[in-house]
Design a protein around this motif. Structure first.
Motif, PDB file in Angstrom:
ATOM      1  N   VAL A 283       5.382  -4.743  -1.814  1.00  0.00           N
ATOM      2  CA  VAL A 283       4.905  -5.894  -2.573  1.00  0.00           C
ATOM      3  C   VAL A 283       3.667  -6.441  -1.876  1.00  0.00           C
ATOM      4  N   THR A 284       2.735  -6.938  -2.641  1.00  0.00           N
ATOM      5  CA  THR A 284       1.512  -7.545  -2.106  1.00  0.00           C
ATOM      6  C   THR A 284       1.488  -9.023  -2.488  1.00  0.00           C
ATOM      7  N   TYR A 285       1.168  -9.865  -1.515  1.00  0.00           N
ATOM      8  CA  TYR A 285       1.031 -11.299  -1.790  1.00  0.00           C
ATOM      9  C   TYR A 285      -0.431 -11.620  -2.040  1.00  0.00           C
ATOM     10  N   LEU A 286      -0.706 -12.343  -3.123  1.00  0.00           N
ATOM     11  CA  LEU A 286      -2.065 -12.718  -3.503  1.00  0.00           C
ATOM     12  C   LEU A 286      -2.248 -14.205  -3.231  1.00  0.00           C
ATOM     13  N   PRO A 287      -2.858 -14.562  -2.104  1.00  0.00           N
ATOM     14  CA  PRO A 287      -2.964 -15.978  -1.716  1.00  0.00           C
ATOM     15  C   PRO A 287      -3.660 -16.842  -2.764  1.00  0.00           C
TER      16      PRO A 287
ATOM     17  N   GLY B 170       3.016  -3.453  -4.378  1.00  0.00           N
ATOM     18  CA  GLY B 170       2.168  -2.985  -3.294  1.00  0.00           C
ATOM     19  C   GLY B 170       1.936  -1.488  -3.350  1.00  0.00           C
ATOM     20  N   VAL B 171       1.171  -1.014  -2.389  1.00  0.00           N
ATOM     21  CA  VAL B 171       0.792   0.398  -2.348  1.00  0.00           C
ATOM     22  C   VAL B 171       2.011   1.304  -2.201  1.00  0.00           C
TER      23      VAL B 171
ATOM     24  N   ARG C 129      -7.736  -3.261  -2.395  1.00  0.00           N
ATOM     25  CA  ARG C 129      -8.080  -3.948  -1.144  1.00  0.00           C
ATOM     26  C   ARG C 129      -7.127  -3.556  -0.017  1.00  0.00           C
ATOM     27  N   ALA C 130      -5.853  -3.378  -0.359  1.00  0.00           N
ATOM     28  CA  ALA C 130      -4.877  -2.988   0.652  1.00  0.00           C
ATOM     29  C   ALA C 130      -5.141  -1.581   1.173  1.00  0.00           C
TER      30      ALA C 130
END
Length: 269
Positions: free
Chosen positions: A59-63, A71-72, A166-167
């Motif tokens: 999972v990716t957190y988007l501030p 996530g990737v 971006r990750a």
């Protein structure tokens, strides 16, 4: 031997999977509060599970949006299912037919991490004159190349959420080159991907090998996520076909393979 029954230690695993499935079914990021409410779990549990999933890359957190998306690692696992025999078996006749029609080498590739991995490579049986089929290519089956340099890699990256891209490229030095050409910054890469996404195909000229040009088009799963790409390569100064014809043939082949894996193009409903 059947799996053991669920025990008192398994609810957290089930909740983590529920979160991943919910995120997979959404087209945009989701806030933790929404996740907790829709899944009927305490907010504290949702935040704890999300923290673990972020740490592991699922999972990716988007501030900026204070929300979460896949996530990737989740993308790689989803792609891995189709990377194995089902995808290759379904793609083989499509790749062979396209290579014969164009008289050019055709590949099936996937993105693993920040690399393009080639699963299939088909040369035309007969070639008149000099073409890509007579050229020694570095893109053999199993070869890995930087995804941001290859047409098939860019075709896939173009349809990933920006947070995932971006990750994949957290440092400027990740954008390496092979021939001195190619995007040198994340901003430049994102601009290229936006253009590729808008036109529906990707192109690279002499980014992988001097004198060669490639076009790539993405293949999508049932969520409209890119799982693979078809690409074709030929000599830059020898064009057996008009590039427009190549793009059309490549697009039709990618659409056939998308249909074969029960997928749909983004926005296709």
């Amino acid at each position: 031997m059947p799996p053991p029954p669920a025990s008192s230690t398994s609810p957290a695993v089930g909740r983590a999977l529920d979160i991943l499935l919910l995120l997979a079914g959404r087209t945009g990021p989701v806030r933790a509060g929404v996740l907790a409410r829709e899944l009927g779990m305490p907010r504290s549990s949702a935040y704890h599970i999300l923290a673990v999933l972020v740490e592991r890359g699922f999972v990716t957190y988007l501030p900026g949006e204070r929300a979460y998306g896949l996530g990737v690692a989740a993308f790689e696992i989803g792609s891995a299912y189709l990377r194995h025999e089902p995808l290759e078996r379904l793609a083989q006749p499509v790749v062979r037919r396209l290579a014969g029609r164009l008289g050019q080498t055709v590949h099936l590739g996937v993105v693993y991490g920040a690399e393009t991995v080639y699963l299939l490579k088909e040369r035309p049986l007969r070639v008149s004159g000099v073409s890509a089929a007579a050229t020694a290519l570095v893109t053999d089956i199993g070869v890995r190349l930087p995804a941001h340099l290859t047409a098939s890699g860019r075709a896939i990256l173009a349809h990933l959420p920006e947070a995932q891209v971006r990750a994949l490229y957290p440092r400027p030095g990740d954008l390496i080159t092979r021939t001195g050409r190619g995007p040198r910054s994340l901003t430049e890469l994102l601009d290229l991907l936006a253009a590729d996404r808008a036109r529906g195909w990707s192109e690279e000229t002499e980014l992988v090998s001097e004198g060669l040009r490639s076009l790539g088009t993405a293949v999508f799963d049932h969520h409209g996520h890119p799982v693979a790409a078809l690409s074709t390569t030929w000599r830059r100064h020898y064009a057996p076909h008009d590039p427009g014809r190549v793009r059309e043939a490549l697009g039709r082949a990618a659409a056939r393979l998308t249909s074969a894996v029960s997928g749909r193009a983004p926005g296709g409903g």
